[in-house]
Write an enzyme that holds these catalytic residues in place. Structure first.
Site, mmCIF file in Angstrom:
data_model
loop_
_atom_site.group_PDB
_atom_site.id
_atom_site.type_symbol
_atom_site.label_atom_id
_atom_site.label_comp_id
_atom_site.label_asym_id
_atom_site.label_seq_id
_atom_site.Cartn_x
_atom_site.Cartn_y
_atom_site.Cartn_z
ATOM 1 C CD1 TRP A 332 -2.902 1.569 0.828
ATOM 2 C CD2 TRP A 332 -1.324 2.437 2.150
ATOM 3 N NE1 TRP A 332 -3.306 2.831 1.195
ATOM 4 C CE2 TRP A 332 -2.357 3.388 2.005
ATOM 5 C CE3 TRP A 332 -0.219 2.764 2.944
ATOM 6 C CZ2 TRP A 332 -2.317 4.635 2.621
ATOM 7 C CZ3 TRP A 332 -0.176 4.003 3.559
ATOM 8 C CH2 TRP A 332 -1.212 4.923 3.399
ATOM 9 C CG HIS A 333 3.467 2.327 3.238
ATOM 10 N ND1 HIS A 333 2.860 1.307 3.937
ATOM 11 C CD2 HIS A 333 3.482 3.401 4.073
ATOM 12 C CE1 HIS A 333 2.529 1.742 5.146
ATOM 13 N NE2 HIS A 333 2.890 3.005 5.246
ATOM 14 N N GLY A 334 3.681 1.854 -1.444
ATOM 15 C CA GLY A 334 4.305 2.223 -2.705
ATOM 16 C C GLY A 334 4.509 1.041 -3.627
#
Length: 498
Positions: A332-334
């Protein structure tokens, strides 16, 4: 428009605050609409091109929410099919904008290895805040399907999604935390005490960002960029100090943003949830994830870990669910393998922690020495994981890890590889010491109200009450003036990229 900029602090927010309460005196619904439009303007300041996507997402998900809510005569199979369709659309849009090139890059790597022609990458700009407003609306849709949503106002829903203090970098909000506040008439009446506390919390968050996070980031960037672009092999001290600098930078940057969001929202009479609760005080990794980015941790628990089965299907399935949840949380962060590996590392840490609690510690209360050792181990694990989170590639991360193990040597000077540093060494170490003390001793900034003497405790001592108020006001103003002196440079928040 950055929170830490002249246009926001001296133009945008004062006008929004004034307009909101002036309109709210006459018509609360119009005031909510005004705040929603102001939030869209705030978002459009970043990217007018991304506004249609945000507005389309709001309209489509509001319609889905109405259709998903239980009602007499509604077919349950159709409702479930609609939920799946809504989730596929939201996740599909997120996947296209955020993960399409990541997928194609990995496919291309396989094609090149096989001697085939690679696929051309798509030219898509990642809309800022898309992860946050997508997750916020997914939670809303699931709760509509479960019959937990009773608010039907489109204006309040639009404001819930676009509310500018949280829109760009969170926290991930839940409808039950926000929409009842927007429906409450008291929200639209100015409260001088809330404004005063809100301004103070905003200033403390601003100080975290400008006075601690940004200087720490200079050294962290010096080390990581030197490894990535300059091919420098960091030695023992450089690697550890660079890792510590980033560890402090990301905390004070993100918690500073969250504090500023809470303060701004409090001025408007709206309470945002606590997003950080002194996470670097944690004595185990389970506790760390109950204190770090609480809104995201709660979302992952309620809408991913629990639907996967949680701990209801035996210990083995529980560990798998933990690992998968953290793996997806990392993604989700990248769109990069470094984020996936960071999530996997924390998934392994959590599995080991739960296994230790079940097989070794059981229900025994740890003693003081055990808590200190637990804190040290937890902190080292968090620092080590931040390396791969910050690194531009796994090669960079491995080079830093080698340095932390002393495999690249240990010269007398921690700064010898990089020549002149952006500030004198004593200043760097003093700031790092101050930052660590703040992390380990002070309570969360959101509890600032508790630090102020209550009028009842000052009963019969009016002089002391006035003096304490004056001292706090002067201190806050002096801190604000110091922060303003640092404004002017481009200094975006780290979580804007997620």
């Amino acid at each position: 428009m950055l929170f830490n900029s002249y246009p926001f602090i001296f133009v945008y927010f004062p006008l929004v605050l004034l307009g909101f309460f002036l309109i709210g005196k006459r018509n609360t619904r119009a005031a909510a609409g005004f705040l929603g439009l102001a939030s869209l303007f705030f978002y459009g300041w970043w990217s007018v091109e991304a506004l249609p996507l945000l507005l389309g997402s709001i309209c489509v998900n509001y319609w889905f929410g109405l259709q998903l809510s239980p009602a007499p005569g509604r077919n349950e199979r159709k409702r479930k099919a609609l939920l799946i369709a809504a989730l596929v659309i939201n996740l599909g849009v997120l996947a296209v904008f955020k993960y399409a090139n990541f997928f194609l890059q990995n496919v291309d790597a396989g094609l090149v290895a096989a001697g085939l022609t690679p696929i051309e990458l798509v030219h898509i700009v990642l809309p800022i805040g898309i992860s946050f407003y997508t997750f916020t609306q997914i939670a809303f849709l699931v709760d509509c399907w479960q019959g937990k949503v009773h608010e039907r106002s489109f204006i309040h829903y639009m404001l819930f999604v676009t509310y500018f203090p949280h829109l760009i970098a969170g926290p991930v909000l839940h409808h039950a935390q926000m929409m009842p506040q927007f429906a409450n008439p008291a929200t639209y009446r100015i409260d001088p005490n809330k404004v005063a506390i809100g301004v103070a919390i905003f200033v403390f968050g601003l100080a975290k960002k400008l006075l601690i996070a940004d200087p720490m980031g200079q050294y962290a960037d010096l080390m990581f960029n030197g490894v990535h672009k300059g091919g420098i092999e960091p030695t023992l001290y450089t690697a550890w100090f660079g890792a510590m600098a980033y560890t402090l930078q990301i905390y004070f940057d993100f918690s500073g943003y969250s504090d500023m969001a809470v303060g701004l929202s409090m001025c408007l009479g709206v309470q945002l949830p606590l997003n950080f609760r002194s996470p670097y005080k944690s004595t185990n990794i389970i506790e760390f994830w109950r204190r770090w980015h609480i809104s995201l941790s709660t979302f992952l628990r309620d809408y991913l870990y629990v639907p996967l089965g949680g701990n209801r299907k035996g210990p083995a399935r529980r560990y798998i669910n933990l690992f998968l949840t953290m793996l997806l949380g990392g993604l989700w962060h990248g769109a990069a393998w470094t984020y996936v590996i960071w999530g996997a590392m924390h998934g392994v840490f959590l599995m080991i922690n739960h296994l230790w609690n079940a097989k070794v510690r059981r229900n025994a209360t740890p003693g003081r020495i055990a808590r200190v050792l637990g804190w040290l181990l937890t902190f080292v694990c968090v620092v080590v994981a931040w390396i791969v989170f910050r690194a531009d590639s796994m090669d960079t991360a491995m080079s830093v890890y080698k340095g932390m193990l002393g495999l690249n040597g240990a010269p007398a000077s921690a700064f010898s590889e990089f020549g002149k540093v952006p500030f004198r060494k004593p200043e760097f170490f003093q700031l790092m010491l101050v930052a660590i003390i703040i992390c380990l001793t002070l309570p969360p900034t959101i509890t600032l109200e508790r630090w102020i003497p209550h009028p009842k405790s000052m009963a019969g001592r009016p002089v002391m009450a006035r003096l304490s108020t004056v001292v706090l006001a002067i201190g806050t103003f002096a801190l604000f003036a110091w922060c303003v002196s640092k404004l002017g440079g481009y200094s975006p928040f780290l979580y804007f990229q997620f």
